[in-house]
Design a protein around this motif. Structure first.
Motif, PDB file in Angstrom:
ATOM      1  N   HIS A 104       9.153  -3.264   0.159  1.00  0.00           N
ATOM      2  CA  HIS A 104       7.689  -2.571   0.312  1.00  0.00           C
ATOM      3  C   HIS A 104       7.502  -2.700   2.012  1.00  0.00           C
ATOM      4  CE1 HIS A 104       7.821  -2.073  -3.817  1.00  0.00           C
ATOM      5  NE2 HIS A 104       7.047  -0.939  -3.669  1.00  0.00           N
ATOM      6  N   SER A 134       3.747   3.169  -3.561  1.00  0.00           N
ATOM      7  CA  SER A 134       5.149   3.061  -3.778  1.00  0.00           C
ATOM      8  C   SER A 134       5.977   3.273  -2.713  1.00  0.00           C
ATOM      9  CB  SER A 134       5.429   4.147  -5.056  1.00  0.00           C
ATOM     10  OG  SER A 134       5.234   5.568  -4.451  1.00  0.00           O
ATOM     11  N   THR A 160      -0.276   1.561  -7.649  1.00  0.00           N
ATOM     12  CA  THR A 160       0.365   2.885  -7.278  1.00  0.00           C
ATOM     13  C   THR A 160      -0.347   3.893  -8.152  1.00  0.00           C
ATOM     14  OG1 THR A 160       2.302   3.757  -6.422  1.00  0.00           O
ATOM     15  CG2 THR A 160       2.146   2.602  -8.744  1.00  0.00           C
ATOM     16  N   GLY A 189       8.293   4.705  -7.168  1.00  0.00           N
ATOM     17  CA  GLY A 189       7.420   5.815  -7.405  1.00  0.00           C
ATOM     18  C   GLY A 189       8.076   7.011  -7.396  1.00  0.00           C
TER      19      GLY A 189
END
Length: 988
Positions: free
Chosen positions: A118, A153, A655, A694
């Motif tokens: 991330h 995400s 998220t 995501g």
């Protein structure tokens, strides 16, 4: 009446933390944007290819970077040690010189932010923003309007931070990402590659150069249809061996020339024969060649003797590394020889220190410097550095004792921690033992050095109001203490570790004397969530009741005041400690540290409220929810197209999953919590999401559906590729199975009898329970099987079992069946043929078992009821008063928490904690914080809705809300405020 201004200015900011508008300067936005550090090609001590080596592959890649008719993605595929990162470094240097390099990210499993997926897209985006003015003009307003975008995400990160600005600016550039295999990624196919495949065709003027070992998830990622057709692949370890050998020989010659140039007496060295043997042993493995040169060139050693020792060693051992490059050549033999040469057998008393230091190098959560290793392990830095220099050839090590040391290649930690490969017990590292050593070192350091307000912050400020906060943390909190505070619990890896008397004693002292000071440090480091994880882990692992009770109370303090702690270290003493319950152990231990200006006159609760978090959502959220099997996440959906994934400990939003239309009826996580499957109506379909990226995995429409058809339960297969759904129409039940990735319905199974409870996954199969003809029976069918379900077990129901029942739940392992009938609630233990519960209950609904069956809950008109297993059956353990608007509830898999949800409000309770009291009346007692000088007015704080009010004590005026002006000092008592209740605008 004239207000006492000086007194009102002293009134502390309570229960909410003031915020200020973010700075508007572009530079400030860029500087404060959260990204990984030290990841660019120009950072650190990375070196490129030696001039004259790797020419063919470098020329081919450089040609690809300039030709936009070629595929936009390039994968340099190579086994460990074949030189991928060195080539990536050289490519980055070359295209930077040509002005083509937009961003680079060199992954590393040694650093938390460099292995975290991330961080990749935000870090690439910030580099692009710094380089390209047109990109920056789009990026800065986007980040300013949505600062939390970095927490979304992977899919949303790339879409919003990279693709959107690139499409609008039409930039042509090259992005380099090295060592994807070093990232922590639990997806079957690489999460980064999955997302990249979704967007790469939309930004055709952008090229991605990626390197990575051919691990299964990397191969599957590049094999995805969207990516495979736009990717060039170069397999580095399949380059003609003679060409690689020639490059390695050139590397050796160059390295030896440098050695002979710096040292005297090395004429005609090495010989051609020696050089030939070294090239043969390298066997195409550049990492072997580099380690060999570092060993020969060791400080204070004679290079000739070092080379002679190396050549006298056996060519191989039976304990080969994970990858065989040639039958007679292994990395293990080289590693063994270096360790044996470095540490003399004549001094066995040094062996424990050697193992301790090596253990810290390979087991640290983030790389540690020699000085930090010495501090944690209790050794002098002067002793640590020479030891590490002895094996310099195996490490990335600098002479500055403050710089981190780490293995120069990941194959060394793999070798030294594997007893089958590192057969010399003098050097073998047993991870559990050395994790204990590091844990004790962390606890001891915190117990010795933590103190109140270590960063010398001004009184009553939020962290964001301290412009030099980073400089203060570096000045006052040593790297060793920072590591200990953030990472001690990550060394509690073995359940048996927590039983060690030394650990229990050290931890108890830590909680009694240093707990709040630890929270301060985590707050200024931006790592408050570590406190929740650490305390939750300890309460599960420890078996010392007295210490567990204290840890539980500390957990309640950390979760109950999470937002305050996260935003302000100073307000731990202003806004958290003063309003903690009277019987709280944290309050009793640390009350002397509370800010003296905060005076609670009346209204403190006796003990902790069971509701850790109550959150007003502001919209009709709460139609349906699901708890992940691991217990870390909660999915909740509303009547519209929005599904949120929440942190199950704090209810912080992680998220958002959005779909254009529809209404969610069912939600379920896959067993590993990687996927979320939802059933929706209007249109009628199943939707599956990859939660790490995501990305929408697929949508499966349902044609045969009407208002009488109900999808009452869903379960995912263990591998996450299939799911099953229970469907009933009137009293007819069927099981349907689906393939997630192909988006197809695979089979339908008819069911005889009434299905009770939810369907579930067992091994590779789907199971369900039915009641028919006086028996309750469990059945099994393969997710991909076309065969009829197979009976697993059948046991009798009670003789007077009712024909119709209302709410019900089935626990498959214990074979317990909970159901309601005629305002009574029952639990039938089919295995022992007896009722464990048969009690009156007013209109019960929403029955839910914990995963181990010790706890079950249900709702009722007056609250939520929690029943706990006892030797004689289930007994009522707690009755919870829920907020208005809540109408459903779930118990966590471990039975320790309850999540309740409804229209516009969600709540989280910790229910098995003995520090908690459970009020039986709706509403919450306010705290009287301060009186006006004439005692006609009182400032009142209400913790549940985070409001501060002024109450007219003479007229008992009504509580009417209005906004207050923002004030860091607090709320001013003025006579014009009579009867009003106001809320800080800075609340979060």
């Amino acid at each position: 009446m004239r207000a006492d201004k000086s007194r009102s200015e002293r009134l502390p900011f309570l229960l909410a933390v003031a915020s200020h508008e973010p700075p508007t300067a572009e530079a400030s936005v860029l500087n404060n944007f959260r990204c990984a550090q030290g990841v660019e090609y120009r950072h650190g001590d990375r070196t490129g290819c030696l001039k004259g080596t790797r020419t063919a592959v470098l020329d081919q890649i450089e040609l690809w970077t300039r030709d936009f008719d070629k595929p936009p993605v390039y994968w340099l595929n190579g086994l460990a040690g074949t030189g991928k990162s060195t080539i990536a470094q050289t490519i980055a240097e070359r295209i930077f010189a040509d002005g083509q390099l937009g961003a680079s990210f060199f992954c590393s499993r040694d650093f938390e932010d460099r292995r975290n997926l991330h961080f990749i897209f935000p870090t690439i985006a910030i580099q692009l923003a710094r380089k390209y003015t047109e990109f920056r003009s789009i990026f800065v307003p986007l980040v300013r309007s949505d600062p939390a975008i970095v927490n979304e995400s992977l899919y949303n990160q790339m879409k919003k931070l990279i693709v959107k600005p690139l499409k609008k600016s039409s930039i042509s550039t090259v992005i380099v990402i090295d060592a994807l295999d070093e990232c922590k990624d639990e997806e079957p196919a690489s999460a980064i590659l999955t997302v990249l495949g979704q967007f790469v065709s939309e930004i055709s003027r952008v090229k991605f150069f990626l390197t990575g070992r051919p691990e299964p998830r990397i191969r599957r990622g590049f094999g995805l249809p969207l990516l495979a057709e736009v990717t060039d692949v170069f397999v580095l370890h399949e380059v003609e061996s003679s060409r690689v050998d020639s490059d390695i020989q050139l590397f050796f010659r160059h390295s030896f020339l440098e050695i002979t140039g710096r040292r005297g007496g090395l004429d005609d060295w090495p010989t051609k024969e020696q050089l030939s043997v070294l090239c043969e042993r390298a066997a195409g493995l550049f990492v072997y060649a580099v380690a060999t040169v570092k060993f020969i060139n060791r400080r204070n050693s004679n290079p000739k003797k070092q080379l002679d020792r190396l050549l006298l060693l056996p060519k191989s051992t039976v304990y080969e590394g994970m990858t065989k490059f040639k039958p007679n050549t292994t990395l293990d033999s080289l590693y063994t020889s270096i360790l044996q040469e470095a540490f003399d057998e004549d001094y066995p008393e040094d062996d424990p220190k050697i193992r301790s230091v090596l253990g810290a190098v390979i087991l640290a959560v983030n790389p540690l410097s020699p000085s930090t290793i010495g501090t944690l392990l209790g050794y002098d830095t002067e002793d640590i550095l020479p030891l590490l220099l002895s094996i310099h050839s195996l490490l990335t090590l600098q002479e500055d004792v403050g710089q981190p040391v780490r293995p120069f290649h990941k194959s060394f930690p793999d070798f030294i921690a594997d007893p089958a490969r590192c057969v010399n017990q003098r050097f073998h590292i047993s991870p559990p033992n050395h994790h204990i050593e590091l844990l004790i070192g962390c606890l001891s350091l915190m117990n010795r050095t933590l103190e109140k307000n270590m960063c010398k912050l001004p009184d009553a400020v939020t962290n964001s109001e301290v412009p030099d906060l980073r400089e203060r943390t570096e000045r006052y909190i040593t790297p060793a203490l920072q590591y200990a505070c953030k990472s001690w619990h990550k060394h509690l890896v073995d359940e048996h570790t927590a039983y060690t008397p030394m650990i229990i004693s050290a931890f108890h002292r830590f909680l009694e004397n240093k707990f709040l000071f630890w929270l301060e440090v985590l707050s200024v480091l931006g790592a408050t969530r570590e406190a929740v994880d650490a305390l939750d882990l300890v309460t599960k692992r420890l078996r010392a009741p007295r210490t567990v009770g204290l840890a539980n109370d500390c957990f309640r303090f950390a979760t109950g005041f999470f937002e305050v702690i996260h935003e302000s270290a100073a307000h731990i003493y202003h806004s958290a400690l003063p309003v903690s319950p009277q019987t709280s152990m944290v309050r009793k231990l640390y009350e002397r540290h509370a800010n003296p200006l905060t005076r609670i006159v009346h209204g403190l609760p006796d003990s902790w409220d069971p509701a850790i978090v109550t959150m007003q959502t502001g919209y009709s959220l709460g139609t349906i929810a699901a708890w992940s099997p691991c217990g870390r996440f909660i999915a909740i959906s509303n009547d519209g197209s929005r599904t949120e994934i929440l942190d199950a400990a704090t209810l912080k939003r992680l998220t958002i999953l959005e779909f254009p239309q529809g209404q969610t009826e069912k939600l379920v996580f896959s067993p590993d919590a990687r996927l979320l499957v939802s059933f929706r109506i209007r249109p009628v379909e199943f939707i599956s999401w990859d939660l790490q990226t995501g990305v929408l995995v697929g949508a499966i429409p349902q044609d045969q559906w009407d208002n009488d058809t109900k999808y009452s339960s869903i379960t995912c297969s263990a591998c996450g590729t299939m799911f099953g759904a229970l469907i009933h129409k009137y009293l007819n039940f069927t099981i349907r199975t689906y393939n997630i990735h192909s988006g197809t319905h695979t089979h339908t199974h008819s069911v005889e009898g009434k299905v009770v409870g939810d369907i579930w996954t067992h091994g590779g199969c789907l199971r369900f329970a039915t009641i028919k003809s006086g028996s309750i029976t469990t059945w099994e069918v393969g997710f991909a099987s076309r065969n009829a379900p197979t009976e697993i077990e059948s046991l009798p129901l009670p003789d007077d079992f009712p024909r119709s029942i209302s709410s019900h739940s089935f626990h498959p392992t214990l074979f317990r069946f909970a159901f309601t009938r005629s305002e009574r609630i029952f639990v039938w233990d089919a295995r022992h043929s007896k009722f464990l519960l048969n009690k009156y209950a007013n209109d019960p609904y929403g029955i839910s078992f914990s995963s181990d069956g010790r706890i079950f809950i249900h709702g009722g008109p007056s609250g939520i009821y929690l029943w706990k297993e006892s030797p004689t059956g289930y007994i009522l353990h707690r009755e919870l008063n829920r907020e208005i608007g809540i109408y459903n509830q779930l118990v966590s898999p471990n039975g320790e928490s309850i999540f309740a949800f409804g229209s516009g409000v969600i709540q989280l309770w910790r229910v098995l904690d003995q520090t908690t009291s459970f009020p039986h009346k709706q509403g919450y007692t306010p705290f009287i914080v301060e009186f006006s000088p004439d005692e006609t007015l009182a400032a009142v704080a209400r913790i549940k809705d985070k409001t501060i009010a002024v109450l007219d004590l003479k007229s008992e005026g009504n509580w009417e809300r209005r906004r207050s002006r923002r004030s860091r000092e607090g709320c001013h008592l003025e006579p014009t405020c009579t009867g009003s209740c106001f809320q800080h605008e800075g609340e979060r």
